[in-house]
Design an enzyme around this catalytic site. Structure first.
Site, PDB file in Angstrom:
ATOM      1  N   HIS A  36       0.833  -1.207   0.000  1.00 32.55           N
ATOM      2  CA  HIS A  36       0.000   0.000   0.000  1.00 32.55           C
ATOM      3  C   HIS A  36       0.872   1.263   0.000  1.00 32.55           C
ATOM      4  O   HIS A  36       0.590   2.224  -0.718  1.00 32.55           O
ATOM      5  CB  HIS A  36      -0.886   0.045   1.254  1.00 32.55           C
ATOM      6  CG  HIS A  36      -1.863  -1.078   1.385  1.00 32.55           C
ATOM      7  ND1 HIS A  36      -1.769  -2.029   2.366  1.00 32.55           N
ATOM      8  CD2 HIS A  36      -2.981  -1.390   0.671  1.00 32.55           C
ATOM      9  CE1 HIS A  36      -2.776  -2.878   2.267  1.00 32.55           C
ATOM     10  NE2 HIS A  36      -3.527  -2.517   1.240  1.00 32.55           N
ATOM     11  N   ASP A 149      -3.729  -7.323  -7.595  1.00 32.44           N
ATOM     12  CA  ASP A 149      -5.142  -7.616  -7.893  1.00 32.44           C
ATOM     13  C   ASP A 149      -5.380  -7.264  -9.361  1.00 32.44           C
ATOM     14  O   ASP A 149      -6.084  -6.309  -9.687  1.00 32.44           O
ATOM     15  CB  ASP A 149      -6.042  -6.816  -6.953  1.00 32.44           C
ATOM     16  CG  ASP A 149      -5.757  -7.153  -5.496  1.00 32.44           C
ATOM     17  OD1 ASP A 149      -6.181  -8.214  -5.048  1.00 32.44           O
ATOM     18  OD2 ASP A 149      -5.065  -6.360  -4.816  1.00 32.44           O
ATOM     19  N   GLN A 152      -8.907  -7.064 -10.765  1.00 36.66           N
ATOM     20  CA  GLN A 152      -9.566  -5.861 -10.232  1.00 36.66           C
ATOM     21  C   GLN A 152      -9.154  -4.631 -11.040  1.00 36.66           C
ATOM     22  O   GLN A 152      -9.992  -3.781 -11.386  1.00 36.66           O
ATOM     23  CB  GLN A 152      -9.165  -5.691  -8.769  1.00 36.66           C
ATOM     24  CG  GLN A 152      -9.486  -4.342  -8.163  1.00 36.66           C
ATOM     25  CD  GLN A 152      -9.192  -4.315  -6.676  1.00 36.66           C
ATOM     26  OE1 GLN A 152      -9.967  -4.869  -5.902  1.00 36.66           O
ATOM     27  NE2 GLN A 152      -8.110  -3.696  -6.272  1.00 36.66           N
TER      28      GLN A 152
HETATM   29  P1  AMP Z   1      -6.547  -3.764  -0.368  1.00 32.91           P
HETATM   30  O1  AMP Z   1      -6.390  -2.935   0.863  1.00 32.91           O
HETATM   31  O2  AMP Z   1      -6.082  -5.159  -0.222  1.00 32.91           O
HETATM   32  O3  AMP Z   1      -7.892  -3.600  -0.999  1.00 32.91           O
HETATM   33  O4  AMP Z   1      -5.532  -3.135  -1.411  1.00 32.91           O
HETATM   34  C1  AMP Z   1      -5.563  -1.773  -1.735  1.00 32.91           C
HETATM   35  C2  AMP Z   1      -4.701  -1.536  -2.948  1.00 32.91           C
HETATM   36  O5  AMP Z   1      -3.363  -1.955  -2.669  1.00 32.91           O
HETATM   37  C3  AMP Z   1      -5.157  -2.351  -4.166  1.00 32.91           C
HETATM   38  O6  AMP Z   1      -5.012  -1.548  -5.331  1.00 32.91           O
HETATM   39  C4  AMP Z   1      -4.208  -3.505  -4.172  1.00 32.91           C
HETATM   40  O7  AMP Z   1      -4.018  -4.069  -5.449  1.00 32.91           O
HETATM   41  C5  AMP Z   1      -2.935  -2.836  -3.679  1.00 32.91           C
HETATM   42  N1  AMP Z   1      -2.010  -3.829  -3.139  1.00 32.91           N
HETATM   43  C6  AMP Z   1      -2.277  -4.757  -2.182  1.00 32.91           C
HETATM   44  N2  AMP Z   1      -1.199  -5.539  -1.981  1.00 32.91           N
HETATM   45  C7  AMP Z   1      -0.240  -5.102  -2.832  1.00 32.91           C
HETATM   46  C8  AMP Z   1       1.093  -5.509  -3.114  1.00 32.91           C
HETATM   47  N3  AMP Z   1       1.659  -6.536  -2.486  1.00 32.91           N
HETATM   48  N4  AMP Z   1       1.776  -4.830  -4.062  1.00 32.91           N
HETATM   49  C9  AMP Z   1       1.206  -3.790  -4.716  1.00 32.91           C
HETATM   50  N5  AMP Z   1      -0.042  -3.354  -4.493  1.00 32.91           N
HETATM   51  C10 AMP Z   1      -0.762  -3.995  -3.571  1.00 32.91           C
END
Ligand code: AMP
Length: 282
Positions: A36, A149, A152
């Protein structure tokens, strides 16, 4: 950093920030990790101010999923974002997001089918709906999403084109490469569910994916490489494999072998009750 949880003060805060130049939005569900924060750092390159949203969106969780268990740690997240120079933390209440009588759903055909769309019915409707609302609420000039994702990201790009969510509000949907732990496991808020033994086993996911990709690049039959991948995951400590498929990077259409469109390997597998996903270019 201002933290706001209601729409009326959000509007004036956004207006004030946009006087200084472009505003970038990083939507999240909180429980922040380095993945994040990498999105936040990338966002700062694109805008004068960065807004981060934290909202555990009930509409993207299925009835038997981990909505109640999902980690919530707003005070810790807020300190991390403050240290990254974020200007605005938008942390709406469920009431502000979905007031009584709320009845609208956004459904994106095509790219939502298959993979997590099949394994988690309604999930991408929930994602598309909340992201569209976040765009309308924050009115960013660009928004950043992780390639972790990938499907997504494809859904959001399709929605942004189809619903004219482009300039002046969102003229850039920016994808950011997956941030990984030292052993290759993709960072995820759900990794916190793993006990130490499961966490060690989880590293076999990216390892087995790399091996399958090497085999496919070397000319192996896709079906055989994917069957071997499933076997490695089950032998390595995963209990079930939801899917292990190669699909077109943009269309998300199934690929049985090399084709004109760049292919990507997508895997979702469970250790105990924890479901992990990953994807890599073939
Ligand atoms: P989430 O809180 O899991 O909904 O993720 C929020 C954003 O962070 C989304 O756009 C995810 O794709 C991105 N994200 C989560 N994990 C990672 C990661 N390991 N590397 C890059 N982006 C991430």
């Amino acid at each position: 950093m201002q933290t706001i949880s209601q729409l009326v003060p959000l509007r004036s805060a956004v207006d004030a920030l946009k006087v200084d130049g472009p505003l970038a939005l990083v939507p999240t569900m909180g429980a922040l990790h380095d993945g994040h924060l990498t999105l936040v750092r990338e966002a700062r390159k694109h805008a004068a101010h960065v807004a981060v949203s934290i909202f555990v969106n009930p509409r993207q969780f299925g009835p038997n999923e981990d909505l109640d268990a999902y980690p919530r740690q707003l005070a810790r997240d807020s300190a991390l974002l403050q240290a990254e120079g974020v200007s605005l933390l938008w942390a709406p209440t469920a009431e502000a997001m979905y007031p009584a009588g709320y009845a609208t759903n956004i459904s994106v055909d095509g790219v939502s089918a298959g993979l997590c769309g099949a394994a988690r019915p309604g999930h991408f409707d929930g994602v598309a709906t909340v992201v569209c609302k976040l765009f309308n609420q924050v009115r960013p000039d660009c928004a950043l999403f992780g390639e972790k994702d990938w499907q997504q990201l494809a859904v959001i790009r399709r929605m942004a084109r189809d619903l004219d969510l482009t300039a002046p509000h969102v003229d850039g949907i920016i994808g950011v490469p997956t941030v990984r732990e030292a052993d290759g496991l993709a960072m995820s808020s759900r990794n916190a569910y793993l006990d130490p033994a499961q966490r060690a086993q989880a590293a076999c996911l990216p390892r087995a994916m790399q091996a399958a990709i090497a085999a496919m690049r070397g000319g192996a039959d896709y079906a055989a490489a994917l069957a071997a991948l499933r076997g490695e995951l089950l032998a390595g400590g995963f209990h079930t494999v939801d899917y292990a498929e190669v699909r077109g990077a943009d269309s998300i259409a199934l690929q049985a072998g090399p084709g004109a469109e760049a292919g990507r390997l997508f895997v979702a597998a469970r250790i105990g009750s924890t479901r992990l996903i990953d994807n890599l270019p073939v």
